[in-house]
Design a protein around this motif. Sequence first.
Motif, mmCIF file in Angstrom:
data_model
loop_
_atom_site.group_PDB
_atom_site.id
_atom_site.type_symbol
_atom_site.label_atom_id
_atom_site.label_comp_id
_atom_site.label_asym_id
_atom_site.label_seq_id
_atom_site.Cartn_x
_atom_site.Cartn_y
_atom_site.Cartn_z
ATOM 1 N N ASN A 1 35.533 44.200 39.272
ATOM 2 C CA ASN A 1 36.056 45.054 39.914
ATOM 3 C C ASN A 1 35.555 43.845 40.902
ATOM 4 O OD1 ASN A 1 37.679 45.849 41.543
ATOM 5 N ND2 ASN A 1 36.862 48.462 41.150
ATOM 6 N N ILE A 2 37.007 42.876 41.255
ATOM 7 C CA ILE A 2 36.999 41.994 42.601
ATOM 8 C C ILE A 2 38.438 41.785 43.180
ATOM 9 C CG2 ILE A 2 35.395 40.395 41.372
ATOM 10 C CD1 ILE A 2 38.473 38.608 41.071
ATOM 11 N N SER A 3 38.577 43.294 43.391
ATOM 12 C CA SER A 3 39.702 43.820 44.409
ATOM 13 C C SER A 3 39.631 44.001 45.989
ATOM 14 C CB SER A 3 40.041 45.419 44.155
ATOM 15 O OG SER A 3 39.791 45.517 42.818
ATOM 16 N N LEU A 4 40.612 43.778 46.446
ATOM 17 C CA LEU A 4 39.952 42.667 47.653
ATOM 18 C C LEU A 4 40.416 43.713 48.992
ATOM 19 C CD1 LEU A 4 39.496 39.904 50.373
ATOM 20 C CD2 LEU A 4 41.790 39.134 49.707
ATOM 21 N N ARG A 5 40.010 44.104 50.128
ATOM 22 C CA ARG A 5 40.881 44.688 51.141
ATOM 23 C C ARG A 5 40.446 43.777 51.957
ATOM 24 N NH1 ARG A 5 36.723 49.630 53.619
ATOM 25 N NH2 ARG A 5 35.865 47.502 53.979
#
Length: 299
Positions: free
Chosen positions: A104-108
């Motif tokens: 999981n490399i989701s960006l905020r």
Amino acid sequence: MELVYVLFFFFICSAGCLPASNWYMTVPDMVTGKLGKDVLLPCNFTPPAQKEQESLTVIWRTKFHYTGPVIFSCLSKTDMSETGQNCSKSHGRYSLLGNPRSNNISLRIKDVTFMDEKTYFCRIQLSKSGSFETLTGTRLNIHVAPELLSIYIQTRASGEQLVTCDVKGSPPPTVMWIMPENISAPSVSVQSTCCSASSSIAYKPNTNYTCQIHGENGLQHQTIYFQAATEPKGQVSWPLFFTFVTLSGVFCIVSVILAVLYIKGLLGIMETTQHSRARDLFQKNEVTYENTNIIRNCI
């Protein structure tokens, strides 16, 4: 036919020059974020079967895949004690919310603005198993919740007065005017931009004006009462006023001059009276002195 082979070769190479079946990456086509709030851009991947643990490099870029400007990158090594473990650190407003070791490399993105409305591409690079990056990316749209800001009276350069209602939203909400039943529907002028608008109507004296919109949580409305200006009774004209002030000034000056002359005259009379009294007293004393001498001589 040759064009088909070229496109097929390009598609395979765009996935890191690895068979596409070995990689799986899931990203949404579009994400909507609220202006001024944090937003999450999801990105999950499934790499090829790994024989051993590998270092992971996470890259996020904008505008174009592979060649677009990089806005975030980090390295996750196999040994957590090694230096360079920076995937938990923020890069400005960007930070990794997901865990690369959990695919999981989701960006905020914090405090999004309209400048953040772009297409974002996530990329994962394994030290031994290759790399993969999305081709289509995720489009970020910024949403502004509809809100009624204010209602007020404005006067144009021509002297025309309007009742104006300001709103914001993307797109701007439609303004509805509520008028008394005995007043016909006025003409409405609207000026709008991407996320704000102003609705104006010509005023009628002594009238309640109410504008309303449909907000996210229901109707929003504001009211203002416009009262016509009334001229005060018995108003004095400016020429008469200035004449009165001028005559009053002349009267004051003349009064001061007469007062000064009166005081001077009074002081003069007092001085003359004092001189006369002094002279009479002196003459009286002189006669008394002479009489005294005569009496002495007779004795």
